[in-house]
Scaffold this motif. Structure first.
Motif, PDB file in Angstrom:
ATOM      1  N   ALA A  61       0.830  -1.209   0.000  1.00 42.90           N
ATOM      2  CA  ALA A  61       0.000   0.000   0.000  1.00 42.90           C
ATOM      3  C   ALA A  61       0.858   1.250   0.000  1.00 42.90           C
ATOM      4  O   ALA A  61       0.544   2.239  -0.684  1.00 42.90           O
ATOM      5  N   VAL A  62       1.953   1.238   0.755  1.00 45.04           N
ATOM      6  CA  VAL A  62       2.847   2.400   0.783  1.00 45.04           C
ATOM      7  C   VAL A  62       3.546   2.560  -0.559  1.00 45.04           C
ATOM      8  O   VAL A  62       3.648   3.660  -1.109  1.00 45.04           O
ATOM      9  N   SER A  63       4.032   1.459  -1.123  1.00 52.19           N
ATOM     10  CA  SER A  63       4.731   1.522  -2.408  1.00 52.19           C
ATOM     11  C   SER A  63       3.805   1.960  -3.539  1.00 52.19           C
ATOM     12  O   SER A  63       4.267   2.531  -4.532  1.00 52.19           O
ATOM     13  N   ALA A  64       2.502   1.706  -3.391  1.00 57.13           N
ATOM     14  CA  ALA A  64       1.545   2.057  -4.443  1.00 57.13           C
ATOM     15  C   ALA A  64       1.148   3.526  -4.425  1.00 57.13           C
ATOM     16  O   ALA A  64       0.534   4.020  -5.372  1.00 57.13           O
ATOM     17  N   LEU A  65       1.487   4.236  -3.346  1.00 58.66           N
ATOM     18  CA  LEU A  65       1.159   5.663  -3.277  1.00 58.66           C
ATOM     19  C   LEU A  65       1.941   6.439  -4.325  1.00 58.66           C
ATOM     20  O   LEU A  65       3.045   6.050  -4.721  1.00 58.66           O
ATOM     21  N   ASP A  66       1.379   7.575  -4.744  1.00 57.58           N
ATOM     22  CA  ASP A  66       2.144   8.466  -5.602  1.00 57.58           C
ATOM     23  C   ASP A  66       3.353   8.978  -4.837  1.00 57.58           C
ATOM     24  O   ASP A  66       3.346   9.058  -3.596  1.00 57.58           O
ATOM     25  N   ALA A  67       4.395   9.359  -5.546  1.00 57.26           N
ATOM     26  CA  ALA A  67       5.575   9.924  -4.905  1.00 57.26           C
ATOM     27  C   ALA A  67       5.231  11.257  -4.252  1.00 57.26           C
ATOM     28  O   ALA A  67       4.424  12.035  -4.773  1.00 57.26           O
ATOM     29  N   VAL A  68       5.819  11.504  -3.101  1.00 55.63           N
ATOM     30  CA  VAL A  68       5.649  12.802  -2.437  1.00 55.63           C
ATOM     31  C   VAL A  68       6.363  13.860  -3.290  1.00 55.63           C
ATOM     32  O   VAL A  68       7.545  13.693  -3.620  1.00 55.63           O
ATOM     33  N   PRO A  69       5.682  14.922  -3.688  1.00 56.55           N
ATOM     34  CA  PRO A  69       6.318  15.925  -4.562  1.00 56.55           C
ATOM     35  C   PRO A  69       7.303  16.825  -3.823  1.00 56.55           C
ATOM     36  O   PRO A  69       7.089  18.023  -3.643  1.00 56.55           O
ATOM     37  N   LEU A  70       8.391  16.204  -3.379  1.00 56.01           N
ATOM     38  CA  LEU A  70       9.514  16.919  -2.753  1.00 56.01           C
ATOM     39  C   LEU A  70      10.795  16.483  -3.463  1.00 56.01           C
ATOM     40  O   LEU A  70      11.695  15.888  -2.863  1.00 56.01           O
ATOM     41  N   PRO A  71      10.913  16.749  -4.774  1.00 61.88           N
ATOM     42  CA  PRO A  71      12.061  16.236  -5.515  1.00 61.88           C
ATOM     43  C   PRO A  71      13.372  16.888  -5.086  1.00 61.88           C
ATOM     44  O   PRO A  71      13.433  18.075  -4.789  1.00 61.88           O
ATOM     45  N   SER A  72      14.399  16.077  -5.029  1.00 70.61           N
ATOM     46  CA  SER A  72      15.741  16.546  -4.700  1.00 70.61           C
ATOM     47  C   SER A  72      16.707  15.479  -5.165  1.00 70.61           C
ATOM     48  O   SER A  72      16.305  14.379  -5.548  1.00 70.61           O
ATOM     49  N   ARG A  73      17.996  15.780  -5.156  1.00 70.79           N
ATOM     50  CA  ARG A  73      18.971  14.760  -5.532  1.00 70.79           C
ATOM     51  C   ARG A  73      18.991  13.633  -4.509  1.00 70.79           C
ATOM     52  O   ARG A  73      19.141  12.465  -4.854  1.00 70.79           O
ATOM     53  N   THR A  74      18.873  13.989  -3.235  1.00 72.85           N
ATOM     54  CA  THR A  74      18.750  12.968  -2.205  1.00 72.85           C
ATOM     55  C   THR A  74      17.295  12.522  -2.110  1.00 72.85           C
ATOM     56  O   THR A  74      16.404  13.133  -2.702  1.00 72.85           O
ATOM     57  N   ALA A  75      17.048  11.457  -1.359  1.00 71.30           N
ATOM     58  CA  ALA A  75      15.730  10.811  -1.342  1.00 71.30           C
ATOM     59  C   ALA A  75      14.792  11.473  -0.320  1.00 71.30           C
ATOM     60  O   ALA A  75      14.199  10.790   0.519  1.00 71.30           O
ATOM     61  N   THR A  76      14.630  12.778  -0.428  1.00 74.16           N
ATOM     62  CA  THR A  76      13.769  13.498   0.505  1.00 74.16           C
ATOM     63  C   THR A  76      12.341  12.962   0.482  1.00 74.16           C
ATOM     64  O   THR A  76      11.705  12.799   1.531  1.00 74.16           O
ATOM     65  N   ALA A  77      11.816  12.699  -0.710  1.00 75.13           N
ATOM     66  CA  ALA A  77      10.435  12.235  -0.836  1.00 75.13           C
ATOM     67  C   ALA A  77      10.235  10.906  -0.128  1.00 75.13           C
ATOM     68  O   ALA A  77       9.239  10.708   0.586  1.00 75.13           O
ATOM     69  N   GLU A  78      11.177   9.978  -0.299  1.00 78.78           N
ATOM     70  CA  GLU A  78      11.057   8.668   0.326  1.00 78.78           C
ATOM     71  C   GLU A  78      11.190   8.765   1.843  1.00 78.78           C
ATOM     72  O   GLU A  78      10.470   8.094   2.590  1.00 78.78           O
ATOM     73  N   LEU A  79      12.110   9.611   2.314  1.00 78.61           N
ATOM     74  CA  LEU A  79      12.266   9.804   3.759  1.00 78.61           C
ATOM     75  C   LEU A  79      10.995  10.376   4.362  1.00 78.61           C
ATOM     76  O   LEU A  79      10.538   9.931   5.428  1.00 78.61           O
ATOM     77  N   ALA A  80      10.399  11.362   3.695  1.00 78.59           N
ATOM     78  CA  ALA A  80       9.180  11.983   4.208  1.00 78.59           C
ATOM     79  C   ALA A  80       8.037  10.974   4.281  1.00 78.59           C
ATOM     80  O   ALA A  80       7.315  10.893   5.293  1.00 78.59           O
ATOM     81  N   LEU A  81       7.857  10.208   3.218  1.00 76.82           N
ATOM     82  CA  LEU A  81       6.756   9.237   3.207  1.00 76.82           C
ATOM     83  C   LEU A  81       6.935   8.182   4.297  1.00 76.82           C
ATOM     84  O   LEU A  81       5.993   7.849   5.029  1.00 76.82           O
ATOM     85  N   ALA A  82       8.151   7.652   4.437  1.00 73.44           N
ATOM     86  CA  ALA A  82       8.386   6.629   5.458  1.00 73.44           C
ATOM     87  C   ALA A  82       8.179   7.190   6.858  1.00 73.44           C
ATOM     88  O   ALA A  82       7.654   6.502   7.746  1.00 73.44           O
ATOM     89  N   SER A  83       8.570   8.442   7.080  1.00 70.85           N
ATOM     90  CA  SER A  83       8.441   9.044   8.408  1.00 70.85           C
ATOM     91  C   SER A  83       6.980   9.235   8.788  1.00 70.85           C
ATOM     92  O   SER A  83       6.561   8.896   9.906  1.00 70.85           O
ATOM     93  N   VAL A  84       6.191   9.775   7.864  1.00 71.29           N
ATOM     94  CA  VAL A  84       4.765   9.966   8.144  1.00 71.29           C
ATOM     95  C   VAL A  84       4.063   8.617   8.270  1.00 71.29           C
ATOM     96  O   VAL A  84       3.246   8.401   9.179  1.00 71.29           O
ATOM     97  N   ALA A  85       4.380   7.695   7.380  1.00 71.27           N
ATOM     98  CA  ALA A  85       3.727   6.380   7.430  1.00 71.27           C
ATOM     99  C   ALA A  85       4.044   5.643   8.729  1.00 71.27           C
ATOM    100  O   ALA A  85       3.216   4.858   9.218  1.00 71.27           O
ATOM    101  N   SER A  86       5.205   5.889   9.307  1.00 68.21           N
ATOM    102  CA  SER A  86       5.539   5.224  10.567  1.00 68.21           C
ATOM    103  C   SER A  86       4.580   5.648  11.675  1.00 68.21           C
ATOM    104  O   SER A  86       4.186   4.823  12.512  1.00 68.21           O
ATOM    105  N   VAL A  87       4.184   6.915  11.700  1.00 71.32           N
ATOM    106  CA  VAL A  87       3.207   7.371  12.699  1.00 71.32           C
ATOM    107  C   VAL A  87       1.831   6.793  12.386  1.00 71.32           C
ATOM    108  O   VAL A  87       1.091   6.374  13.283  1.00 71.32           O
ATOM    109  N   VAL A  88       1.478   6.805  11.115  1.00 73.06           N
ATOM    110  CA  VAL A  88       0.174   6.280  10.703  1.00 73.06           C
ATOM    111  C   VAL A  88       0.012   4.832  11.175  1.00 73.06           C
ATOM    112  O   VAL A  88      -1.025   4.449  11.743  1.00 73.06           O
ATOM    113  N   LEU A  89       1.030   4.022  10.980  1.00 79.34           N
ATOM    114  CA  LEU A  89       0.956   2.627  11.408  1.00 79.34           C
ATOM    115  C   LEU A  89       0.951   2.501  12.925  1.00 79.34           C
ATOM    116  O   LEU A  89       0.212   1.689  13.490  1.00 79.34           O
ATOM    117  N   ALA A  90       1.769   3.311  13.604  1.00 78.47           N
ATOM    118  CA  ALA A  90       1.813   3.244  15.064  1.00 78.47           C
ATOM    119  C   ALA A  90       0.473   3.611  15.677  1.00 78.47           C
ATOM    120  O   ALA A  90       0.104   3.107  16.741  1.00 78.47           O
TER     121      ALA A  90
END
Length: 444
Positions: free
Chosen positions: A32-61
């Motif tokens: 379900a997380v992988s199927a989400l659209d990418a967070v529109p925070l493009p950067s050379r580093t993986a800012t979008a992936e870090l943001a999604l994982a961080s928010v999703a961690s609270v959602v699951l908790a």
């Protein structure tokens, strides 16, 4: 169609869950997380992936549905300072003396948002209190980066040299937990029983009836405690009477919390701690030690208390103060995100926000599964930076797109002043209004 989220977000999310003692995530939740659209925070580093994982961690908790996360809303929440309006106008988020300055042999980054830091910066460079950016630029240009940083730091200001990443340092940091949770043997059965929540719309929320003392400032800690309040906790933020706050900054992260001023040395503070379920600490580790408020001291004095500690640089650097922008600069992120040899920045203060959400995830899980034992959970902006630097990156030049944020904003009246802020990143929940900073009594 927008791209889907990278599987690296789901990988990080699964590891965070394991660090918090949860079972492996079911495949359908990771999917379900992988199927989400990418967070529109493009950067050379993986800012979008870090943001999604961080928010999703609270959602699951919190027991919420990760499939309901709106990636656009996550991006707006991470860039909340860009959408904040106070009485119809955007506040001055960055002060004139906060930024990058070219030195004789490179670059430095300063933070002068607070008046006392700006005064120290000018004093270190031999400037008058009225000196502006041009005068600072001239003085810094005549110094090496290390000399400029030493002068500013010795005067009580905040500055770091802009450096390139050191993979060995980041690898060593990544060998330590992102969320370091320690259990304390002593237990207090009084804290394993939840209070009955007050009747109202928050009574059904996962943290209803729980009390959290907020001893934090400046984005990361306030984002953590704002999230706990969103999930139903009774959150009381305390600030020292002598230390000023930028009022707009609290309006951006103070949702659902009461806010009071109280001397940390007062007996009233320990009275509040005695009946708290958790406390979140965001001051320098050495300052907490001097006040007798280190995590170890708190769990010894208040058995059963859950303690969350965040810092800029980690407990190995107890005297160092810092902010997201400074950690980006010293860790190497700024040079990765820059162009033509000039440093740059992430599309949001993502170290702050991610640290806040990750710590909120840890506390949410610990509060929901309390057994009366004290636990201490620690992380730092620098540890989160090392995580980001270890994730896949691109060499492309990227730009954050403009987002229509109109559906992702909250509107409040705070003591007669209209305030517009970003809406919650967590799905299906609504912020309560922030209070004016320091306007409440220091009591539960």
């Amino acid at each position: 169609m927008p791209p889907h989220a990278s599987p690296h977000a789901a990988d990080l999310l699964g590891r965070v869950q394991r660090e918090l003692g949860a079972d492996s995530l079911p495949a359908h939740l990771l999917a379900a997380v992988s199927a989400l659209d990418a967070v529109p925070l493009p950067s050379r580093t993986a800012t979008a992936e870090l943001a999604l994982a961080s928010v999703a961690s609270v959602v699951l908790a919190a027991g919420l549905d990760p499939a309901a996360i709106d990636p656009r809303r996550v991006a707006v929440a991470y860039r909340s300072d860009r959408y904040l309006l106070v009485d119809g106008a955007p506040p001055p988020v960055w002060a004139p003396l906060s930024g990058f300055w070219e030195s004789a042999d490179g670059w430095i980054r300063t933070h002068g948002n607070y008046p006392h830091h700006a005064r120290a910066l000018r004093r270190a460079l031999g400037l008058t209190d009225a000196a502006g950016p041009k005068a600072v630029a001239r003085r810094v240009a005549a110094l090496s980066s290390d000399a400029a940083v030493d002068r500013i730091s010795e005067a009580g200001g905040l500055a770091v040299a802009v450096r390139r990443e050191d993979p060995d340092v980041d690898h060593a940091l990544r060998s330590t937990p992102l969320l370091d949770v320690a259990s304390i043997d002593a237990a207090d059965g009084r804290r394993s029983e939840r209070r009955s929540p007050s009747p109202g719309p928050s009574a059904h929320l996962p943290l209803a009836g729980l009390r959290v003392l907020d001893l934090t400032r400046v984005i990361a800690g306030p984002v953590c405690t704002r999230t706990l309040a969103l999930l139903g906790a009774d959150v009381l933020r305390l600030d020292p009477p002598h230390l000023p706050e930028l009022p707009w900054q609290h309006l951006d992260t103070g949702h659902g919390k009461r806010t009071a001023r109280l001397d940390a040395r007062s007996s009233e503070l320990h009275g509040l701690l005695q009946s708290a379920d958790a406390v979140v600490l965001g001051y320098r580790p050495a300052s907490l030690d001097r006040l007798g408020l280190s995590p170890d001291a708190l769990v010894e004095q208040h058995p059963g208390l859950l303690v969350a500690q965040l810092s800029a640089w980690g407990t190995d650097h107890p005297e160092r103060a810092g902010f997201d922008s400074l950690v980006q600069a010293e860790s190497g992120i700024a040079m990765i995100e820059g162009e033509d040899g000039r440093p740059g920045a992430l599309p949001a203060q993502a170290l702050d926000h991610s640290t806040g959400y990750l710590l909120a995830a840890a506390l949410t899980r610990l509060l929901r599964s309390r057994d009366g034992r004290s636990r201490i959970v620690r992380t730092s902006l620098r540890r989160v930076a090392a995580e980001l630097l270890g994730m896949p990156r691109t060499t492309d030049v990227v730009r954050a797109p403009e987002i229509d944020a109109s559906a992702h904003l909250s509107r409040f009246d705070v003591d007669g002043t209209p305030v517009v802020t970003a809406a919650p990143a967590l799905p299906g929940l609504t912020f309560a209004a922030p209070h004016a900073w320091g306007s409440d009594a220091p009591r539960w």
